[in-house]
Design a protein around this motif. Structure first.
Motif, PDB file in Angstrom:
ATOM      1  N   GLY A  36       0.803  -1.216   0.000  1.00  6.35           N
ATOM      2  CA  GLY A  36       0.000   0.000   0.000  1.00  6.35           C
ATOM      3  C   GLY A  36       0.837   1.268   0.000  1.00  6.35           C
ATOM      4  N   THR A  38       2.658   3.804  -1.684  1.00  9.22           N
ATOM      5  CA  THR A  38       2.811   4.360  -3.030  1.00  9.22           C
ATOM      6  C   THR A  38       2.281   5.791  -3.074  1.00  9.22           C
ATOM      7  N   THR A  39       2.665   6.532  -4.107  1.00  5.02           N
ATOM      8  CA  THR A  39       2.134   7.885  -4.285  1.00  5.02           C
ATOM      9  C   THR A  39       0.670   7.868  -4.701  1.00  5.02           C
ATOM     10  N   ARG A  40       0.201   6.708  -5.158  1.00  5.34           N
ATOM     11  CA  ARG A  40      -1.130   6.610  -5.783  1.00  5.34           C
ATOM     12  C   ARG A  40      -1.305   7.740  -6.801  1.00  5.34           C
ATOM     13  N   SER A  41      -0.360   7.865  -7.657  1.00  6.78           N
ATOM     14  CA  SER A  41      -0.367   8.923  -8.664  1.00  6.78           C
ATOM     15  C   SER A  41      -1.679   8.945  -9.428  1.00  6.78           C
ATOM     16  N   GLY A 119     -13.629  14.313 -12.328  1.00  2.88           N
ATOM     17  CA  GLY A 119     -14.432  13.137 -11.971  1.00  2.88           C
ATOM     18  C   GLY A 119     -13.625  11.929 -11.524  1.00  2.88           C
ATOM     19  N   PRO A 120     -12.755  11.407 -12.388  1.00  2.00           N
ATOM     20  CA  PRO A 120     -12.023  10.195 -12.011  1.00  2.00           C
ATOM     21  C   PRO A 120     -11.148  10.403 -10.779  1.00  2.00           C
ATOM     22  N   LEU A 123     -13.329  10.365  -7.714  1.00  2.00           N
ATOM     23  CA  LEU A 123     -13.807   9.015  -7.430  1.00  2.00           C
ATOM     24  C   LEU A 123     -12.703   8.152  -6.812  1.00  2.00           C
ATOM     25  N   THR A 126      -9.866   8.454  -1.470  1.00  2.00           N
ATOM     26  CA  THR A 126     -10.371   7.638  -0.362  1.00  2.00           C
ATOM     27  C   THR A 126     -10.677   8.527   0.836  1.00  2.00           C
ATOM     28  N   PHE A 205      -0.432   6.706   8.274  1.00  2.00           N
ATOM     29  CA  PHE A 205      -1.588   5.936   7.837  1.00  2.00           C
ATOM     30  C   PHE A 205      -2.188   6.501   6.557  1.00  2.00           C
TER      31      PHE A 205
END
Ligand code: HEM
Ligand code: SF4
Ligand code: SF4
Lengths: 254, 569
Positions: A36, A38-41, A119-120, A123, A126, A205
């Protein structure tokens, strides 16, 4: 000087608790949740705003972090003996700090606007992301407010935090906390310090952990990485990993 | 000399019928998950065409692969290490989702749940990224069979490198399919671009993989790969790529795309190469010499010196034996009919292609001539400059001579074998005209045309000593959260929400995806467990939610513990 219980809670208990959560939480997360980490780019979704927002935010942040390091970690006596005058210090700190803050805040505004309106990207946001953004924005805005309100608009050299906040901050790490130093610190600074401490408590976290994996060793390694299949082979996917076992076993590769 | 093994694929383009079976089976096996909707580890593109993602071959724009700097040193085209670090907050050369396509589904539920009304309800397309209605304007395969190509074909980067009159005549001239997977390059630019060192090339079999625990989502590999075969999983925030189905390869099975290929045109085998010479070959000054340089890095497994060096470097004897029997080595070296895709990217790609002769044959036959006559074909090959130049643009950095040589060999084989099949005396001169003997032509024919399963795939297995650790040897149904365990599987979230926690083996995640699709409630978007969609229920088992929750023995989390079909284990 008399130190009330509130002072002790605010400037000893809360700081140590937050820093403890920060350190232990980060180690724990690294052990159990490398996947888990990661930068979640979100660059895949949207590029136009990110092109502007992310570098502004991050470079501004790096400048601000460097400023905090100088202001908090380096005792005033050192800069004095190096011949940096109070006026020069205040000038540099305030104006470089303000430049950093302008970049940081405008970057932050762009990033948050982008998160909400694309939008994306929205969505893919989190609940943790939302909490992170609230805490992050609170720290940044309170810090900016303190700087603008007290350091710039109030005239003179502003508030000399290097006599109070900085030694208090260092006293935490010397394990001889001196909450008394924080008596009489302007409210804006007190609020900023507290919010920042809370940010550190949630840090491990959230996606902010990506900051710890800044790939500074990249320039040192050869371009092509070889690994042996046998070495990469740990327990096999059948081995169930319990929550208390580190995720260093067999790695999933895709 | 440092000998390493490389699992290599060769595809015989003459046999590709463009059915996309390989893409679909690959997707079912690997990328049938939220976050990878747009990811095609295997795709089949129509050439000429834009490819996937659109115009990925235009390296002026995407800056993939390697180039030589002013001093003639090999550098990443998008910039070296420092430039990568400086642009880490925003990667300026990364394709965004619109260069691939926005994935979508249809609002199927509307067809069932719409109230009675005058007009037939329709299932509108819904974006899988935003959940909004969307207009479909591109997909993984939009210009399939030259569909719409009059509007887009001019943008084909390969065509753009050829002269302009060519582009116009091209459509009438020919069309072929190009199936693509990751090239598992000897000099992988993706690996070099990864700031975290999470990507690596396996020393034993050369498979290039992403360590999912080490990837930090810096997304530089996507830019680095000139073939755009590393994809960013937008749900997990990690890079994913074609794995050459390593769990299958390890136990001696061919990849899913090879196994299911309708044209049976894929070959898999081991080749040995000299890892010490990779950098030098990739830095060959003239682009057109790269093809030869790449071949020269490969080592002859029959050469006793190479065998001795391979043993010294710890390659087991059964692997050396497999390298000697390798169909890939035979096609590349013995018959010299396999060419690498875009050697000019300097990554030394290891998926090779036998260029298609059939377009030439088609033109010859349609003009009323004998498409199996050697001399007619030879003449046609050298006359048909356009396809030749196009193929050279794909396979040999524009040098038409190697392509012409291969096509002549294929033509000679065609003509020679026709005589054999008709019971006539084959003309040895046909074979010798292309530098082969009649026997070699027959052998090549056997490998290319008969292509028995165990001749197409010669895959040495990973060693028994470590068999316990191999991915597919462990029953993945026993995985925690797997069907055998009744755990949360993909519906469960890690401690930090979705996409955290331990990576779920793909097989397990797919199982849950399929199981939960049976009970899908939402018309679009990631399927969540809930109401049963009886349309998708095949009548087996008792899907969750078919009956109201009982006395609490079933946990209702959509797992398998209570009635979803069990895998045979
Ligand atoms: C020097 C170390 C750091 C590096 C290399 C780095 C890099 C990155 C990258 C690559 C992204 C993804 C951008 C995208 O493509 O969407 C990102 C996002 C982000 N980073 Fe950093 N970062 C660093 C430090 C930090 C720090 C110290 C913070 C905050 C205290 C931070 C806050 C953020 C935030 C909030 C985002 C999310 C932006 C969005 O809304 O998408 N970063 N960072
Ligand atoms: S083709 Fe595969 S190995 Fe080569 S650079 Fe791209 S992802 Fe890496
Ligand atoms: S399955 Fe085989 S024949 Fe069909 S498109 Fe893929 S490579 Fe071509």
């Amino acid at each position: 000087m008399d130190v009330s219980t509130t002072q002790i809670v605010l400037w000893v208990v809360v700081p140590y608790a937050c820093l403890a959560i920060f350190v232990v939480g980060t180690l724990w997360r690294y052990r159990y949740d490398k996947f888990g980490w990661t930068t979640r780019s979100s660059e895949l979704y949207e590029k136009r705003l990110l092109r502007l927002g992310s570098p502004l935010f991050h470079f501004g942040l790096l400048a601000v972090i460097a400023g905090h390091f100088v202001g908090l970690a380096i005792p005033k006596s050192w800069t004095d003996s190096a011949g940096v005058s109070e006026a020069a210090y205040h000038f540099l700190a305030t104006w470089l700090g303000t430049l950093g803050a302008v970049m940081l805040v405008s970057g932050l505004v762009i990033l948050i606007y982008r998160r909400r309106t694309t939008g994306p990207v929205f969505l893919a946001t989190t609940r943790t992301d939302k909490l992170m953004y609230v805490m992050l924005a609170a720290s940044i805005l309170s810090g900016t407010w303190a700087t603008v309100h007290i350091q710039i608009l109030a005239g003179g050299y502003g508030y000399d935090y290097r006599q109070t906040i900085s030694p208090w901050f260092r006293s935490l790490f010397l394990l001889q906390p001196e909450p008394g130093l924080m008596l009489g610190v302007p409210l804006a600074f007190a609020v900023h310090v507290t919010l920042a401490l809370l940010l550190f408590a949630v840090w491990p976290f959230t996606r902010l952990v990506h900051a710890f994996s800044a790939p500074v060793t990249y320039p040192l390694r050869p371009y092509i990485v070889y690994r042996s299949r046998d070495a990469a082979t740990g327990g096999g996917s059948r081995t169930p990993r319990r929550g208390w076992e580190p995720s260093t076993g067999r790695r999933e590769k895709r | 000399m440092r000998v390493m093994g490389q699992m290599t694929m060769v595809m015989n383009l003459d046999k590709c019928i463009g059915c996309h079976t390989c893409s679909v089976t690959c997707k079912q096996a690997w990328t049938n998950r939220t976050g990878t909707e747009y990811v095609w580890f295997n795709n089949v593109e129509t050439r000429p065409g834009l490819g996937y993602p659109r115009t990925y071959q235009d390296q002026e724009r995407w800056q993939g692969g390697w180039t030589l700097n002013r001093r003639g040193k090999l550098t990443l085209r998008a910039g070296g290490r420092w430039k990568k670090l400086a642009s880490i907050f925003f990667n300026p050369k990364m394709p965004d989702i619109h260069d691939y396509y926005e994935p979508w589904t249809y609002e199927y539920d509307m067809l069932l749940s719409a109230p009675a009304q005058e007009h037939t309800p329709v299932a509108r397309p819904k974006s899988l990224l935003s959940g909004e209605n969307m207009k479909i304007s591109w997909s993984a395969n939009w210009d399939d069979n030259l569909g719409g190509s009059t509007a887009t074909m001019q943008d084909d980067p390969v065509l753009q490198h050829m002269s302009s009159h060519v582009a116009e005549e091209f459509e009438q001239t020919f069309m072929f399919y190009l199936p693509r997977i990751c090239e598992h390059c000897l000099n992988p630019a993706c690996v070099a671009s990864c700031p975290s060192g999470a990507m690596y090339k396996r020393a034993e079999d050369g498979i290039v993989l992403v360590d999912q625990d080490q990837c930090r989502g810096w997304r530089m590999c996507v830019t680095g790969c000139p073939y755009k075969k590393v994809y960013f999983n937008h749900k997990t925030g990690k890079a994913e790529k074609c794995t050459l189905c390593y769990p299958r390869i390890e136990v001696g099975m061919p990849t899913v795309c090879s196994e299911t290929c309708v044209g049976r045109l894929r070959y898999l085998g081991l080749v040995l190469y000299d890892a010490d010479r990779v950098g030098e070959a990739a830095a060959t000054p003239d682009e057109q010499d790269l093809f030869a340089a790449q071949r020269s890095v490969l080592l002859d497994p029959h050469d006793p010196d190479v065998v001795a060096a391979a043993r010294r470097d710890g390659i087991p004897d059964d692997w050396i034996d497999a390298a000697q029997r390798s169909p890939a080595w035979r096609l590349i070296h013995d018959y010299e009919v396999a060419l690498p895709l875009h050697p000019e990217y300097r990554t030394l790609p290891m998926v090779w292609y036998i260029p298609p002769l059939s377009p030439v044959v088609d033109v010859v036959t349609s003009s009323g001539n004998d498409g199996e006559d050697g001399r007619t074909l030879f003449a046609a090959i050298s006359r048909m400059r356009i396809p030749l130049e196009y193929l050279a643009g794909l396979f040999t950095a524009g040098d038409t001579r190697p392509v012409e040589r291969v096509l002549r060999r294929l033509a000679a084989m065609r003509s020679y074998m026709r005589d054999v099949n008709l019971g006539r005396e084959p003309v040895e001169a046909t074979a010798s005209a292309v530098g082969m003997t009649g026997d070699e032509v027959r052998e090549m024919y056997r490998l290319l045309a008969i292509a028995k399963y165990d001749e197409r795939y010669v895959i040495p297995t990973a060693h028994a000593e470590i068999a316990d650790d191999l991915e597919e040897m462990a029953c993945s149904l026993d995985f925690e959260g797997g069907p055998g365990m009744g755990g949360q599987g993909m519906q469960g979230a890690g401690p930090f929400g979705s996409s955290s926690g331990q990576p779920t083996p793909v097989a397990v995640e797919n199982f849950h995806a399929l199981a939960s699709r049976q009970t899908a409630d939402s018309p679009y978007g990631p399927t969540t467990p809930g109401r049963v969609n009886l349309l998708n229920w095949d009548g087996n088992g008792r899907p969750d939610g078919l009956f109201p929750p009982g006395d609490g023995t079933g946990d209702g989390t959509g797992g398998s513990a209570n009635g979803a079909p069990r895998g045979a284990s």
